[in-house]
Write an enzyme that holds these catalytic residues in place. Sequence first.
Site, short mmCIF file in Angstrom:
data_model
loop_
_atom_site.label_atom_id
_atom_site.label_comp_id
_atom_site.label_asym_id
_atom_site.label_seq_id
_atom_site.Cartn_x
_atom_site.Cartn_y
_atom_site.Cartn_z
N SER A 2 17.57 -87.88 39.66
CA SER A 2 16.71 -88.18 40.80
C SER A 2 15.48 -87.28 40.77
CB SER A 2 17.47 -87.98 42.12
OG SER A 2 16.60 -88.12 43.22
N SER B 133 15.98 -98.42 41.06
CA SER B 133 16.48 -97.36 40.18
C SER B 133 17.80 -96.81 40.72
CB SER B 133 15.46 -96.23 40.07
OG SER B 133 15.46 -95.43 41.24
N SER C 136 18.65 -93.65 41.45
CA SER C 136 18.57 -92.28 41.97
C SER C 136 19.41 -92.06 43.22
CB SER C 136 17.11 -91.91 42.27
OG SER C 136 16.61 -92.65 43.37
N LYS D 18 15.07 -91.75 49.55
CA LYS D 18 15.91 -90.59 49.29
C LYS D 18 16.61 -90.21 50.59
CE LYS D 18 14.01 -90.10 45.14
NZ LYS D 18 14.74 -90.42 43.90
#
Length: 254
Positions: free
Chosen positions: A199, A40, A42, A103
């Site tokens: 996100s 993805s 994010s 992250k």
Amino acid sequence: MAKRKSSSGGWLESARTILYAALIAVGIRTVAFEPFNIPSGSMIPTLLVGDYLFVSKFSYGYSRHSLPFSPNLFSGRIFGSLPQRGDVAVFKLPRDNATDYIKRIVGLPGDRIQVRGGVLHINGQPVRREYLGPYLVEGEGPRPVPARLYRETLPALGGQPARAHEIIEATDDGPFDNTPEFRVPEGYVFAMGDNRDNSLDSRAMNAVGFVPLENLVGRAEFIFFSVDGDAGSWWEVWTWPRAIRWNRLFTAVR
């Protein structure tokens, strides 16, 4: 008969070799490095969809999530250490302890984290954010999405220097651009994506929330392969030359 015995011995030897190779691979994956891919956007612009990277499993010590399938053999961390503020880390999603998330760690135990007008605040102080120019987000829809590129510099902590990285913002008035203040509990960290308006991260308390230290899998180290959406299936090697992002291969994750 002798020929049959020799054939049988050959099969056993091959099986033993495969078993040893599998055990070595599992051992390396458990204690040293594990490959991950980015599905993805994010973490754009730091990580792009189609990036493949290695995560160091030893960076924060070992928990049950260091092992394949996260068996519930023990709790806590062995040889545990705190991540540094600014690390890009893989962790297991707290609500299911199974889904891998990646992250940036922006808050450590005891920190107060808040976003105001799109600007990250740590312990009541705004984090420096320098505008770098426009940015087009590709691969998130049928056409590129305009955004703004910033260099964000997280403050120094103890003996650790200030750390700078790039983020993108589509707006400073989105759902996660103005948050309450979050106080990170002991034993937890606060994680955010670099694509701040796209996100799902610790700002969403009901979906991600604070990340237990036990859930950390490892720190992202470097990209070893990267391919964009022009690639076919993995076996269609003839599509690789036009799809591989050559400039991203073997680059460090910062």
